[in-house]
Design a protein around this motif. Structure first.
Motif, PDB file in Angstrom:
ATOM      1  N   TYR A   6      -8.965  15.533 -31.724  1.00 49.87           N
ATOM      2  CA  TYR A   6      -8.778  17.530 -32.819  1.00 49.87           C
ATOM      3  C   TYR A   6      -9.810  18.378 -32.506  1.00 49.87           C
ATOM      4  O   TYR A   6     -10.743  17.552 -33.074  1.00 49.87           O
ATOM      5  CB  TYR A   6      -7.944  17.318 -34.010  1.00 49.87           C
ATOM      6  CG  TYR A   6      -8.486  18.954 -35.226  1.00 49.87           C
ATOM      7  CD1 TYR A   6      -7.500  19.800 -35.790  1.00 49.87           C
ATOM      8  CD2 TYR A   6      -9.624  18.630 -36.096  1.00 49.87           C
ATOM      9  CE1 TYR A   6      -8.267  20.023 -36.356  1.00 49.87           C
ATOM     10  CE2 TYR A   6     -10.116  19.099 -36.639  1.00 49.87           C
ATOM     11  CZ  TYR A   6      -9.011  20.182 -37.101  1.00 49.87           C
ATOM     12  OH  TYR A   6      -8.941  21.493 -38.101  1.00 49.87           O
ATOM     13  N   PHE A  11      -5.502  21.169 -31.716  1.00 51.23           N
ATOM     14  CA  PHE A  11      -5.286  20.339 -31.121  1.00 51.23           C
ATOM     15  C   PHE A  11      -4.848  20.272 -29.675  1.00 51.23           C
ATOM     16  O   PHE A  11      -3.979  21.019 -29.182  1.00 51.23           O
ATOM     17  CB  PHE A  11      -2.922  19.597 -31.195  1.00 51.23           C
ATOM     18  CG  PHE A  11      -3.579  19.684 -33.241  1.00 51.23           C
ATOM     19  CD1 PHE A  11      -4.305  17.999 -33.597  1.00 51.23           C
ATOM     20  CD2 PHE A  11      -4.015  20.602 -34.021  1.00 51.23           C
ATOM     21  CE1 PHE A  11      -3.688  17.858 -35.060  1.00 51.23           C
ATOM     22  CE2 PHE A  11      -4.119  20.385 -35.674  1.00 51.23           C
ATOM     23  CZ  PHE A  11      -3.467  18.696 -35.830  1.00 51.23           C
ATOM     24  N   ALA A  73      -3.668  15.850 -43.888  1.00 53.19           N
ATOM     25  CA  ALA A  73      -2.154  16.548 -42.605  1.00 53.19           C
ATOM     26  C   ALA A  73      -3.199  16.100 -41.140  1.00 53.19           C
ATOM     27  O   ALA A  73      -2.356  16.450 -40.052  1.00 53.19           O
ATOM     28  CB  ALA A  73      -2.587  18.129 -43.142  1.00 53.19           C
ATOM     29  N   ILE A  74      -4.621  16.493 -40.723  1.00 56.29           N
ATOM     30  CA  ILE A  74      -4.610  16.439 -39.083  1.00 56.29           C
ATOM     31  C   ILE A  74      -4.191  14.693 -38.505  1.00 56.29           C
ATOM     32  O   ILE A  74      -4.332  14.646 -37.673  1.00 56.29           O
ATOM     33  CB  ILE A  74      -6.173  17.025 -39.409  1.00 56.29           C
ATOM     34  CG1 ILE A  74      -6.323  18.581 -38.806  1.00 56.29           C
ATOM     35  CG2 ILE A  74      -6.910  16.737 -37.620  1.00 56.29           C
ATOM     36  CD1 ILE A  74      -7.512  18.939 -39.621  1.00 56.29           C
ATOM     37  N   ARG A  76      -2.587  12.866 -39.807  1.00 55.65           N
ATOM     38  CA  ARG A  76      -0.713  12.326 -40.177  1.00 55.65           C
ATOM     39  C   ARG A  76      -0.314  12.907 -38.470  1.00 55.65           C
ATOM     40  O   ARG A  76       0.572  12.635 -37.668  1.00 55.65           O
ATOM     41  CB  ARG A  76      -0.654  13.380 -41.247  1.00 55.65           C
ATOM     42  CG  ARG A  76      -0.663  12.578 -42.325  1.00 55.65           C
ATOM     43  CD  ARG A  76       0.593  11.560 -42.872  1.00 55.65           C
ATOM     44  NE  ARG A  76       0.064  11.494 -44.403  1.00 55.65           N
ATOM     45  CZ  ARG A  76       0.054  11.200 -45.766  1.00 55.65           C
ATOM     46  NH1 ARG A  76      -0.695  12.857 -46.427  1.00 55.65           N
ATOM     47  NH2 ARG A  76      -0.795  10.587 -46.573  1.00 55.65           N
ATOM     48  N   GLU A  77      -1.155  14.498 -38.001  1.00 54.49           N
ATOM     49  CA  GLU A  77      -0.411  15.025 -36.963  1.00 54.49           C
ATOM     50  C   GLU A  77      -0.668  13.931 -35.657  1.00 54.49           C
ATOM     51  O   GLU A  77      -0.324  13.949 -34.911  1.00 54.49           O
ATOM     52  CB  GLU A  77      -1.207  16.092 -36.928  1.00 54.49           C
ATOM     53  CG  GLU A  77      -0.306  17.431 -36.406  1.00 54.49           C
ATOM     54  CD  GLU A  77       0.849  17.394 -35.730  1.00 54.49           C
ATOM     55  OE1 GLU A  77       1.471  17.011 -36.992  1.00 54.49           O
ATOM     56  OE2 GLU A  77       1.596  18.171 -34.602  1.00 54.49           O
ATOM     57  N   LYS A  80       1.187  11.147 -34.953  1.00 55.46           N
ATOM     58  CA  LYS A  80       1.796  11.505 -34.601  1.00 55.46           C
ATOM     59  C   LYS A  80       2.260  11.859 -33.088  1.00 55.46           C
ATOM     60  O   LYS A  80       2.983  11.573 -32.866  1.00 55.46           O
ATOM     61  CB  LYS A  80       2.817  12.865 -35.330  1.00 55.46           C
ATOM     62  CG  LYS A  80       4.455  12.952 -35.869  1.00 55.46           C
ATOM     63  CD  LYS A  80       4.746  13.895 -36.477  1.00 55.46           C
ATOM     64  CE  LYS A  80       5.342  15.343 -36.152  1.00 55.46           C
ATOM     65  NZ  LYS A  80       5.868  16.040 -36.466  1.00 55.46           N
ATOM     66  N   VAL A  81       0.921  13.010 -33.083  1.00 53.16           N
ATOM     67  CA  VAL A  81       1.961  12.988 -31.471  1.00 53.16           C
ATOM     68  C   VAL A  81       1.030  12.457 -30.482  1.00 53.16           C
ATOM     69  O   VAL A  81       1.431  12.434 -28.823  1.00 53.16           O
ATOM     70  CB  VAL A  81       0.724  14.482 -31.436  1.00 53.16           C
ATOM     71  CG1 VAL A  81       1.417  16.013 -32.188  1.00 53.16           C
ATOM     72  CG2 VAL A  81      -0.569  14.514 -31.561  1.00 53.16           C
TER      73      VAL A  81
END
Ligand code: PDD
Length: 286
Positions: A6, A11, A73-74, A76-77, A80-81
């Motif tokens: 990020y 992203f 939130a960043i 967590r993203e 995930k990715v």
């Protein structure tokens, strides 16, 4: 495999993430950071890390460019990715790109640079946790605001490399005859009488998030705790020594300056604290 990272609202692939040569993090080390552990794809003690991030920013008058909720939130993203199961998330916020090099803080319209990336690594099953680590002591040559988690880390890098050059794992830093902390962790000893000792909070050390949780756990276990400075000599004579941080949890120290601590094996207090800390971390990770 290339990670997705990020950078300032985007992203992107790590090879595409570029920061200006005028960024104050690059020119002045004018930036703060946090490292949050990840277990089972979940954030460990992230609330504490976010509170400390806010405090570091406040101390340096750096305005976070997004809210703490957005940072989470960043994080967590990215987990995930990048399919991160175990490891950490590094976050850095610098005072931004002022377009030139000038010591004075730039005007408020210069936006801080925010970077986050994931790091996959084993936290639960590591040889250092079971075998323990060896440290040397070295003078603490850092600045006087070690409570602020800045990226100005050359002194700890020198201490760590000095330790590796001497074929040991890390360095404990000494000021006026007393241990402050490890190069990137908090330092503890257990006396022959079973008292757990770690330096009291002040501007001399980083206020470890793991340290706070460990002391609460130790208190619940009815351990005797003294938050005070301890000398190198006391450390040599200790029945146990260990370190704590977000990336180690608890690692026993079995040798200091070539002197074996007790029988040279990880002690029962360090092992117990590591186990109950991990239990708590697994229960509370989110
Ligand atoms: N280091 N002391 C110092 C000097 C540190 O750099 C760290 C963390 C700690 C432990 O703090 P915490 O328990 O909140 O991780 C103590 C991180 C992990 C790093 O620089 O990578």
């Amino acid at each position: 495999m290339e990670r997705t990272v990020y950078l300032d609202g985007q992203f992107i692939k790590e090879s595409e993430a570029k920061v200006s040569i005028f960024d104050r993090g690059f020119l002045f080390g004018d930036a703060v950071y946090e490292v949050t552990a990840v277990l089972n794809g979940l954030l460990v003690e992230n609330e504490g890390h976010m509170l400390r991030l806010q405090r570091s920013c406040d101390e340096l008058q750096i305005a976070l460019p997004v809210t703490i909720e957005q940072i989470i939130a960043i994080q967590r993203e990215l987990i995930k990715v990048n399919q991160l199961d175990e490891g950490g998330i590094y976050l850095q916020v610098s005072r931004g790109n002022a377009g030139d090099r000038d010591f004075a803080y730039p005007s408020a319209d210069v936006k801080p640079t925010l970077v986050l990336f994931t790091q996959a690594r084993s936290l639960l099953n590591t040889p250092k946790a079971t075998k323990g680590m060896k440290v040397i002591t070295t003078e603490d040559i850092r600045w006087k605001r070690r409570d602020i988690k800045t990226v100005g880390l050359l002194a700890p890098c020198m201490a760590k490399q000095g330790a590796l050059d001497k074929q040991v794992d890390d360095a404990w830093l000494i000021e006026d005859g007393y241990i402050t902390e490890g190069s990137s962790n908090n330092a503890y000893i257990v006396t022959q009488e079973g008292v757990l000792i770690t330096r009291a909070l002040s501007n001399d050390i980083l206020h470890g998030i793991t340290r706070k949780a460990l002391l609460e756990l130790a208190e619940k276990e009815n351990m005797k705790i003294e938050e005070r400075s301890f000398t190198v000599e006391e450390a040599y004579q200790a029945s146990e020594a260990f370190v704590s941080s977000a990336t180690t949890f608890v690692w026993p120290v079995i040798e200091i300056d070539g002197k074996t601590i007790a029988d040279g094996k990880p002690g029962s207090v360090a092992t117990k604290l590591r186990n109950i800390y991990i239990e708590l971390a697994l229960q509370t990770a989110e």
